[in-house]
Write an enzyme that holds these catalytic residues in place. Structure first.
Site, PDB file in Angstrom:
ATOM      1  N   TYR A 140       0.837  -1.207   0.000  1.00  0.00           N
ATOM      2  CA  TYR A 140       0.000   0.000   0.000  1.00  0.00           C
ATOM      3  C   TYR A 140       0.877   1.265   0.000  1.00  0.00           C
ATOM      4  O   TYR A 140       0.646   2.197  -0.781  1.00  0.00           O
ATOM      5  CB  TYR A 140      -0.907  -0.051   1.228  1.00  0.00           C
ATOM      6  N   LYS A 145       1.095   4.216  -2.798  1.00  0.00           N
ATOM      7  CA  LYS A 145       0.744   5.608  -2.500  1.00  0.00           C
ATOM      8  C   LYS A 145       1.938   6.545  -2.697  1.00  0.00           C
ATOM      9  O   LYS A 145       1.769   7.702  -3.061  1.00  0.00           O
ATOM     10  CB  LYS A 145       0.192   5.708  -1.074  1.00  0.00           C
TER      11      LYS A 145
HETATM   12  P1  NDP Z   1     -13.147   2.357   1.148  1.00  0.00           P
HETATM   13  O1  NDP Z   1     -12.589   0.995   1.344  1.00  0.00           O
HETATM   14  O2  NDP Z   1     -14.247   2.838   2.030  1.00  0.00           O
HETATM   15  O3  NDP Z   1     -13.568   2.569  -0.374  1.00  0.00           O
HETATM   16  C1  NDP Z   1     -12.723   2.175  -1.408  1.00  0.00           C
HETATM   17  C2  NDP Z   1     -13.332   2.618  -2.715  1.00  0.00           C
HETATM   18  O4  NDP Z   1     -12.438   2.236  -3.769  1.00  0.00           O
HETATM   19  C3  NDP Z   1     -14.664   1.946  -2.966  1.00  0.00           C
HETATM   20  O5  NDP Z   1     -15.563   2.903  -3.463  1.00  0.00           O
HETATM   21  C4  NDP Z   1     -14.335   0.901  -4.021  1.00  0.00           C
HETATM   22  O6  NDP Z   1     -15.388   0.674  -4.937  1.00  0.00           O
HETATM   23  C5  NDP Z   1     -13.200   1.590  -4.773  1.00  0.00           C
HETATM   24  N1  NDP Z   1     -12.421   0.621  -5.529  1.00  0.00           N
HETATM   25  C6  NDP Z   1     -11.632  -0.373  -5.037  1.00  0.00           C
HETATM   26  N2  NDP Z   1     -11.105  -1.078  -6.055  1.00  0.00           N
HETATM   27  C7  NDP Z   1     -11.575  -0.515  -7.206  1.00  0.00           C
HETATM   28  C8  NDP Z   1     -11.377  -0.804  -8.585  1.00  0.00           C
HETATM   29  N3  NDP Z   1     -10.575  -1.792  -8.993  1.00  0.00           N
HETATM   30  N4  NDP Z   1     -12.022  -0.019  -9.491  1.00  0.00           N
HETATM   31  C9  NDP Z   1     -12.826   0.985  -9.097  1.00  0.00           C
HETATM   32  N5  NDP Z   1     -13.054   1.306  -7.804  1.00  0.00           N
HETATM   33  C10 NDP Z   1     -12.432   0.553  -6.871  1.00  0.00           C
HETATM   34  O7  NDP Z   1     -11.891   3.331   1.267  1.00  0.00           O
HETATM   35  P2  NDP Z   1     -11.759   4.863   1.692  1.00  0.00           P
HETATM   36  O8  NDP Z   1     -12.942   5.638   1.316  1.00  0.00           O
HETATM   37  O9  NDP Z   1     -11.264   4.889   3.079  1.00  0.00           O
HETATM   38  O10 NDP Z   1     -10.509   5.253   0.771  1.00  0.00           O
HETATM   39  C11 NDP Z   1     -10.628   5.998  -0.411  1.00  0.00           C
HETATM   40  C12 NDP Z   1      -9.222   6.357  -0.871  1.00  0.00           C
HETATM   41  O11 NDP Z   1      -8.566   7.107   0.160  1.00  0.00           O
HETATM   42  C13 NDP Z   1      -8.341   5.140  -1.158  1.00  0.00           C
HETATM   43  O12 NDP Z   1      -7.492   5.400  -2.230  1.00  0.00           O
HETATM   44  C14 NDP Z   1      -7.527   5.012   0.126  1.00  0.00           C
HETATM   45  O13 NDP Z   1      -6.321   4.358  -0.097  1.00  0.00           O
HETATM   46  C15 NDP Z   1      -7.349   6.474   0.488  1.00  0.00           C
HETATM   47  N6  NDP Z   1      -7.010   6.712   1.879  1.00  0.00           N
HETATM   48  C16 NDP Z   1      -7.886   6.355   2.896  1.00  0.00           C
HETATM   49  C17 NDP Z   1      -7.538   6.588   4.205  1.00  0.00           C
HETATM   50  C18 NDP Z   1      -8.423   6.246   5.347  1.00  0.00           C
HETATM   51  O14 NDP Z   1      -7.977   6.426   6.509  1.00  0.00           O
HETATM   52  N7  NDP Z   1      -9.639   5.797   5.156  1.00  0.00           N
HETATM   53  C19 NDP Z   1      -6.239   7.211   4.538  1.00  0.00           C
HETATM   54  C20 NDP Z   1      -5.431   7.551   3.421  1.00  0.00           C
HETATM   55  C21 NDP Z   1      -5.817   7.303   2.134  1.00  0.00           C
HETATM   56  P3  NDP Z   1     -16.278  -0.668  -4.930  1.00  0.00           P
HETATM   57  O15 NDP Z   1     -16.778  -0.827  -3.521  1.00  0.00           O
HETATM   58  O16 NDP Z   1     -17.330  -0.361  -5.931  1.00  0.00           O
HETATM   59  O17 NDP Z   1     -15.351  -1.776  -5.355  1.00  0.00           O
END
Ligand code: NDP
Length: 248
Positions: free
Chosen positions: A157, A161
């Protein structure tokens, strides 16, 4: 007063839930028509669109696995054909497959890199051609403090990033002269499904490392993305903005 993003079209990847949903809603609140991308969560993407439509915004749902280069190409072509222009790209889709390096499988390494890093390359690669023709556009990549600081148990991860930061800075240099801004937002520890899945002990340890003493909300991240997607940030490119309660 006209909304800042009125007339703009935005693609937000992974916008069915979590941070992506908050970003989609905020961009729509500021007037953008939003394409809500999802991979597995169609129902939740439809909920995001319904939330936007409920306050009078415009939204459309498109399913596409961002790690699939040709599927991303089709998604972009469909959008450009329908809307004639796309102005904002937010690469938010992301996954974790945490493990210590000695236990991390090749499959878990590849899957995370393919989604988090190659996924952003795929959308940028296809959309930048249109941004160049338009002589404008905003790209915001959602990185992480894990990519800035590193994090034990998250080699895959963190690498993805940190890679996003390199992608952001390089593409920013390539596209700057054409009025296209490319920035990254690095959230800290944000309350979503992703962090909900962590064991209570890890959550407590993470909160203890935040000077502000609390987790952030998806809206905290969405506010920064909306700023970087709008005209108030027109002279900002190649930057990484941490939204992390002081963690970094
Ligand atoms: P969630 O796990 O709640 O959501 C992840 C999202 O990514 C979902 O909407 C999922 O869609 C989508 N996704 C995953 N794989 C794919 C794919 N192959 N194609 C299209 N969409 C995809 O995560 P967060 O909301 O917490 O995270 C959102 C972003 O922020 C991510 O990039 C994460 O790494 C980043 N982030 C989050 C942090 C946190 O503390 N929460 C901290 C730092 C960064 P679906 O369900 O439809 O597959």
């Amino acid at each position: 007063m006209e909304k800042e993003l009125a007339g703009k079209v935005a693609l937000v990847t992974g916008a069915g839930r979590g941070i992506g949903r908050a970003i989609a809603c905020e961009l729509a609140r500021q007037g953008a028509a939003v394409i809500v991308n999802y991979n597995g969560s169609r129902e939740r993407a439809l909920e995001t669109a319904a939330e936007i439509e409920a306050f009078g915004g415009q939204a459309e749902v498109i399913g596409c696995d961002v790690s699939d280069f040709s599927a991303c190409g089709k998604m972009v072509e469909d959008m450009v054909e329908k809307y004639a222009h796309v102005d904002i790209l937010v690469n938010n889709a992301g996954i974790t497959r945490d493990n210590l390096i000695l236990r991390m499988t090749e499959e878990d390494y590849d899957r995370v890199l393919d989604t988090n890093l190659k996924g952003a390359f795929n959308t940028i690669r296809h959309l930048s051609r249109h941004f160049l023709k338009q002589k404008g556009g905003k790209i915001v990549n959602i990185s992480s403090v894990s990519g800035v600081l590193g994090n034990g148990g998250q080699a895959n991860y963190s690498a993805s990033k940190a890679g996003l930061i390199g992608l952001t800075k390089s593409v920013a240099r390539e596209l700057a002269s054409r009025g296209i801004c490319v920035n990254a937002v690095a959230p800290g520890f944000i309350e979503t499904d992703m962090t909900q899945a962590l064991p209570e002990k890890s959550r407590e340890a993470a909160v203890a490392s935040i000077p502000m003493g609390r987790m952030g909300s998806a809206e905290d991240v969405a506010q920064m993305v909306a700023f970087l997607a709008g005209s108030r940030s027109d002279y900002i490119t190649g930057q990484v903005i941490c939204v992390d309660g002081g963690m970094t």
